[in-house]
Write an enzyme that holds these catalytic residues in place. Structure first.
Site, PDB file in Angstrom:
ATOM      1  N   GLY A 220      63.209  65.753 101.332  1.00 23.82           N
ATOM      2  CA  GLY A 220      64.274  64.765 101.350  1.00 23.82           C
ATOM      3  C   GLY A 220      65.298  65.007 100.267  1.00 23.82           C
ATOM      4  O   GLY A 220      66.511  64.907 100.493  1.00 23.82           O
ATOM      5  N   GLU A 240      64.520  64.544  91.134  1.00 24.97           N
ATOM      6  CA  GLU A 240      63.134  64.861  90.767  1.00 24.97           C
ATOM      7  C   GLU A 240      62.379  64.985  92.072  1.00 24.97           C
ATOM      8  O   GLU A 240      62.238  64.019  92.812  1.00 24.97           O
ATOM      9  CB  GLU A 240      62.538  63.755  89.894  1.00 24.97           C
ATOM     10  CG  GLU A 240      61.106  64.024  89.476  1.00 24.97           C
ATOM     11  CD  GLU A 240      60.451  62.797  88.860  1.00 24.97           C
ATOM     12  OE1 GLU A 240      59.307  62.488  89.278  1.00 24.97           O
ATOM     13  OE2 GLU A 240      61.072  62.155  88.003  1.00 24.97           O
ATOM     14  N   CYS A 277      53.900  61.302  89.835  1.00 21.85           N
ATOM     15  CA  CYS A 277      54.612  62.588  89.838  1.00 21.85           C
ATOM     16  C   CYS A 277      54.056  63.540  88.794  1.00 21.85           C
ATOM     17  O   CYS A 277      54.296  64.750  88.864  1.00 21.85           O
ATOM     18  CB  CYS A 277      56.102  62.368  89.609  1.00 21.85           C
ATOM     19  SG  CYS A 277      56.494  61.381  88.154  1.00 21.85           S
TER      20      CYS A 277
END
Length: 500
Positions: A220, A240, A277
């Protein structure tokens, strides 16, 4: 002062934003741009603190909505609200400090060869910024998260694209933010929200948007990055995107602390059902050290849980099965073919030889979002370094070694691949401080120069301008001789607060 109703820039209910609503939010942000850029630092700091106070006051209501939409536990979400309001207050302190302007003055030197003019440099806001919310941090990386706070801090209006995983929370939070900013006297239109995938694409392509902050998937993010780059006027895209956060355990550390390290890793890779993350996704361990069985024992005590969205839950077993079927990894703990219909996931530990990773880095070094980690067995330093060289950019890299080991060269190698290098500990958990760096080489981020967490996150949304031989009356206050702001400046190469 112009008044723009909240309804004009923040949806009243959860539904995809029509093109005209996206255009209206961007137009409002453009209309607020000059006033927000020229506002003094004390006012901007007050705006941020007003938003922080509003979120703190509504904490219980917001946490209830977030828990229902994201399936995250209430204690975690309560702490995340505190982190979010802490971020807002940190950026208020950043702008009051004034160093974020990077004010530099080199006075004229007519005697120099060639003669040097009077040069004065400062950072100015880029203009309206688009911010994309993340799924895994519905507060701290969402509507009022670090990207929004750092952009508002330096005078950039913000239009947020809310995440589909928590739309009700996005709308409620956005209304609180918009109302708090209005009460605090911020320019009308300085903040807006849009919803829906098509709205997000339109936002990136809107001519009035001058930069984008994004936290999300590699696919994305790359698609939006390409949109931002292919515009008639390309704009910065600070994304990110994905990170496997390698960990290296030296033979000495494995020998001395296997049980301790296994316990720490088990807690880290299962934290938040592996949806951080900074989750340690690849762990290099000495072959024959017994670390696999130790980790399996520790991780078996950790339950799984519901994932953030049904889409994420469905993708997790697919990712694990690819590591096994195409990568040749062996399952040490858990089930590769998990049933995802209930939206949950359970821990999986995999293991593979270093040589296989070097053969198939395209599979084995791809991020698997969820509670899984891959142990990579290395026989010597050459195998270890070959794996590290195959690892793409990551947000973090972690080294576990014993006191007295010479690990300087290894630390340098890890620093080549990551934005934050940890010596001991585990990477999940990112302190919001002046010195924090949350970024890294591709594919961790689209720009390894910048951070999305910490005080220097503001630098993404500023650009330098130098004034040459300018009259005092046209200079920004930070560059005037008398230094009316009282900030630290570099004058003729020396840091000083003194007036000229």
């Amino acid at each position: 002062m112009t008044t723009i109703p909240t309804e004009a820039v923040v949806p009243a209910r959860v539904e995809d934003s029509a093109p005209e609503l996206v255009a209206a939010a961007v137009d409002a942000a453009q209309g607020a741009s000059a006033a927000s850029a020229s506002a003094n630092d004390a006012d901007r700091a007050r705006w941020l603190e007003a938003v922080a106070d509003a979120l703190d006051d509504a904490r219980d209501e917001l946490v209830e909505i977030a828990s229902r939409e994201s399936h995250l536990p209430i204690p975690r979400l309560t702490g995340e609200v505190a982190r979010t309001t802490g971020q807002l207050r940190l950026f208020a302190a950043v702008v009051r400090d004034g160093a974020y302007l990077e004010a530099i003055i080199d006075r004229a030197r007519p005697e120099a060869t060639p003669p040097q003019p009077d040069l004065r440099r400062i950072l100015r806001p880029l203009g309206p910024v688009a911010v994309f919310s993340a799924s895994n941090f519905p507060f701290a990386f969402s509507v009022a998260g670090g990207d929004t706070a750092s952009a508002l801090a330096v005078g950039c209006p913000v239009v947020v694209k809310g995440h589909s995983g928590h739309p009700e929370l996005s709308v409620r939070t956005a209304r609180l933010v918009a109302e708090a900013l209005s009460r605090a006297g911020a320019p009308a239109g300085i903040f807006g929200l849009v919803l829906g995938r098509e709205a997000g694409q339109a936002l990136v392509q809107a001519p009035g948007i001058k930069a984008v902050g994004f936290t999300g998937s590699l696919s994305g993010g790359r698609a939006l990055f390409d949109l931002a780059s292919s515009r008639p006027e390309p704009i910065p895209f600070y994304g990110e995107l994905g990170s496997i956060n390698p960990v290296v355990i030296t033979p000495a550390a494995a020998l001395a602390r296997t049980a301790e390290l296994a316990a720490g890793l088990a807690g880290s890779f299962t934290l938040g059902v592996g949806q951080f993350c900074t989750k340690p996704g690849v762990v290099l361990v000495p072959a024959g050290s017994g670390f696999e069985s130790a980790l399996a024992a520790e991780a078996s005590a950790h339950d799984g849980g519901p994932m953030l969205t049904a889409r994420i839950a469905a993708a997790f077993p697919q990712g694990v099965q690819r590591l096994v079927a195409e990568g040749g990894a062996a399952v040490v703990l858990g089930e590769a073919a998990q049933e995802a219909s209930d939206g949950s996931a359970s821990p999986v530990v995999l293991a593979v030889d270093a040589a296989r990773v070097v053969e198939r880095p395209d599979v084995l070094l791809e991020e698997c979002f969820g509670p899984a980690t891959l142990l990579v067995r290395y026989r010597d330093e050459a195998e270890r370094d070959a794996v590290l060289d195959a690892v793409g950019g990551s947000l973090t890299a972690t080294l576990h070694a014993e006191a007295g080991e010479d690990v300087a060269a290894l630390a340098d190698r890890l620093a080549e691949h990551a934005g934050r290098v940890l010596f001991g500990g585990w990477p999940t958990g990112v302190a919001v401080t002046w010195s924090q760096h949350h970024g890294g080489p591709w594919p961790a981020t689209t720009s390894a120069l910048h951070t999305s967490v910490g005080a220097t996150a503001v630098r993404r949304f500023q650009r330098p301008v130098t004034f040459q031989d300018a009259p005092q009356g046209v200079l920004p206050a930070a560059l005037r001789d008398e230094n009316p702001l009282g900030i630290l400046r570099r004058v003729d190469g020396t840091l000083t607060r003194a007036a000229l």
